[in-house]
Design a protein around this motif. Sequence first.
Motif, PDB file in Angstrom:
ATOM      1  N   TYR A 171       1.068  -1.224  -0.035  1.00  0.00           N
ATOM      2  CA  TYR A 171       0.139  -0.159   0.103  1.00  0.00           C
ATOM      3  C   TYR A 171       0.800   1.448   0.009  1.00  0.00           C
ATOM      4  O   TYR A 171       1.994   1.412   0.420  1.00  0.00           O
ATOM      5  CB  TYR A 171      -0.664   0.501   1.171  1.00  0.00           C
TER       6      TYR A 171
ATOM      7  N   ALA B  93      -6.422   9.756  -7.539  1.00  0.00           N
ATOM      8  CA  ALA B  93      -5.879   9.739  -8.352  1.00  0.00           C
ATOM      9  C   ALA B  93      -4.474   9.420  -9.555  1.00  0.00           C
ATOM     10  O   ALA B  93      -5.262   8.112  -9.662  1.00  0.00           O
ATOM     11  CB  ALA B  93      -6.582  10.337  -9.296  1.00  0.00           C
TER      12      ALA B  93
ATOM     13  N   ARG C 208      -4.471   5.393  -8.006  1.00  0.00           N
ATOM     14  CA  ARG C 208      -5.392   4.894  -9.160  1.00  0.00           C
ATOM     15  C   ARG C 208      -4.458   4.644 -10.737  1.00  0.00           C
ATOM     16  O   ARG C 208      -4.597   2.974 -11.148  1.00  0.00           O
ATOM     17  CB  ARG C 208      -6.912   4.848  -9.181  1.00  0.00           C
ATOM     18  N   GLU C 209      -3.982   5.192 -11.372  1.00  0.00           N
ATOM     19  CA  GLU C 209      -3.046   5.910 -12.768  1.00  0.00           C
ATOM     20  C   GLU C 209      -1.884   4.155 -12.174  1.00  0.00           C
ATOM     21  O   GLU C 209      -1.624   4.532 -13.488  1.00  0.00           O
ATOM     22  CB  GLU C 209      -3.388   6.947 -12.903  1.00  0.00           C
TER      23      GLU C 209
ATOM     24  N   LYS D 178      -1.092   2.499 -10.770  1.00  0.00           N
ATOM     25  CA  LYS D 178      -1.899   0.868 -10.849  1.00  0.00           C
ATOM     26  C   LYS D 178      -1.424   0.053  -9.023  1.00  0.00           C
ATOM     27  O   LYS D 178      -1.597  -0.820  -8.908  1.00  0.00           O
ATOM     28  CB  LYS D 178      -1.319  -0.333 -11.754  1.00  0.00           C
TER      29      LYS D 178
ATOM     30  N   SER E 267      -3.498  -0.497  -5.364  1.00  0.00           N
ATOM     31  CA  SER E 267      -4.685  -1.055  -5.268  1.00  0.00           C
ATOM     32  C   SER E 267      -4.851  -0.660  -3.672  1.00  0.00           C
ATOM     33  O   SER E 267      -5.816  -0.703  -3.782  1.00  0.00           O
ATOM     34  CB  SER E 267      -4.617  -2.828  -5.087  1.00  0.00           C
TER      35      SER E 267
ATOM     36  N   ARG F  20     -10.627   9.147  -1.311  1.00  0.00           N
ATOM     37  CA  ARG F  20     -11.139   8.453  -1.912  1.00  0.00           C
ATOM     38  C   ARG F  20     -12.405   8.252  -3.108  1.00  0.00           C
ATOM     39  O   ARG F  20     -11.993   7.733  -3.895  1.00  0.00           O
ATOM     40  CB  ARG F  20     -12.638   7.949  -1.128  1.00  0.00           C
TER      41      ARG F  20
ATOM     42  N   ALA G 213      -9.701   8.090  -6.060  1.00  0.00           N
ATOM     43  CA  ALA G 213      -9.073   7.410  -6.492  1.00  0.00           C
ATOM     44  C   ALA G 213      -9.998   6.646  -6.472  1.00  0.00           C
ATOM     45  O   ALA G 213      -9.741   5.729  -7.217  1.00  0.00           O
ATOM     46  CB  ALA G 213      -8.684   6.359  -4.571  1.00  0.00           C
ATOM     47  N   GLY G 214     -11.402   6.511  -6.641  1.00  0.00           N
ATOM     48  CA  GLY G 214     -12.705   5.433  -6.467  1.00  0.00           C
ATOM     49  C   GLY G 214     -12.449   4.111  -5.629  1.00  0.00           C
ATOM     50  O   GLY G 214     -12.149   4.621  -5.049  1.00  0.00           O
TER      51      GLY G 214
ATOM     52  N   ASP H 164     -12.262   0.742  -5.854  1.00  0.00           N
ATOM     53  CA  ASP H 164     -11.895  -0.013  -6.402  1.00  0.00           C
ATOM     54  C   ASP H 164     -10.056  -0.073  -5.685  1.00  0.00           C
ATOM     55  O   ASP H 164      -9.787  -1.130  -5.501  1.00  0.00           O
ATOM     56  CB  ASP H 164     -11.480  -0.299  -7.832  1.00  0.00           C
ATOM     57  N   VAL H 165      -9.783   1.235  -5.353  1.00  0.00           N
ATOM     58  CA  VAL H 165      -8.524   1.030  -4.252  1.00  0.00           C
ATOM     59  C   VAL H 165      -8.877   1.743  -2.967  1.00  0.00           C
ATOM     60  O   VAL H 165      -9.388   1.930  -2.112  1.00  0.00           O
ATOM     61  CB  VAL H 165      -8.026   2.300  -4.599  1.00  0.00           C
TER      62      VAL H 165
END
Length: 404
Positions: free
Chosen positions: A124, A154, A157-158, A160, A162, A209, A212-213, A215-216
């Motif tokens: 992480y 963001a 997430r970009e 990759k 998680s 959040r 990141a969306g 799914d993270v």
Amino acid sequence: MAKSTTIKSIETLACDAGWRNYHFVKVTTSDGLVGWSEYDEGFGAPGVTAAIERLSARVIGKNAFEHERIYVELFAATRPAAGGVVALALGAIENALLDVKAKALGVPCYDLLGGKIRDRVRVYWSHCATWRINHPDWYKPAITDLDGVKAIGAEVREKKFSAMKTNIFVYTDGKPVGWRPGFGAPFQPEINVDRTVLRNLCMHLEAIRDGAGPDVDLLLDLNFNAKTEGYLKILRAIEKMDMFWVEIDTFNPQALGYIRRQSPHPISSCETLLGLREFLPYFNEQAMDVAIVDTPWNGVWQSMKIAAAAEHFEVNVAPHNFYGHLCTMMNAHFCAAVPNLRIMETDIDRLAWDHELFTHVPEFIDGHLVIPDRPGWGTEPNEEGLRAHPPKNKGGLLNYGLKK
């Protein structure tokens, strides 16, 4: 195959690491092998270097293969003052001896720990937004508002990754400031959590959040910044947020167990504990879902014992890792070999010169750290790079809350 190598010298080295220093132990043997470890004086532990240098006299001339015997002898010699900086010194020496032994045998350190179970370790992104807010001179781009917090979410997430972990911030006129009363910044020794802190923390978490969306995974580190009442207030305030874990430090295992039994989220803890004796009361209390082990502090060999005890109590472990690249590699070998692993901490935001200080840097693929197969820890300090960045005489937690 070598079965012994005599310790000829033990040195300590340090270099500038922005808001703190990095510290290293260098063990040289009579046949020219060099073993390294990284340790820390900035996380509330000034004086580790002095303890290492004083203890080294009992290590010179010993067989580096006998690291357990050396550890036990050093513990016996310091038993009346066990723990604290003395324990950190023992851990630093042990870790350098493991590097020597593995290099003598021509194997990665994880082979000394039982062999690797996994080739990659999920990590992480630790201190996400935190370093760019608290230390903008060293970690770019600086974050000065909620838009910046959303943007780094963001970015996670970009790139990759998680999972990400952040800390507590209070926004004044839209500008974030770290809220760390447990570390004296601000100096509020009663350590109470009020509505302002709760409102601002929720705002900060929602922004990261949002960036990141869904799914993270989101982790929150509360450190020592509350007492039982305050921790429960925070947990209630963020009850509906989907948290991977909430990290809490407290010196009282019963208090932590009380908190965990009321928490809607998994609880992690124990990163400041030293030795199995200190972990056991927390295990017995079923105080946390994940036990965080600082392997540079405890020594990786001793940390494997702590992880084995955690397994008995149906608890997974995660390493405490917010230091330099050598510590990351030391923790990587622990993570490679330990069965009951949850996830690994690492700092993705780095100093501009971090890559100059080590022979190899960690390799990340799709949010995972690739376990190296080079002998020893798989990296070591570049002494020329260390000399190019001489250490400062201040830094770390001792500077928190002080005016510049």
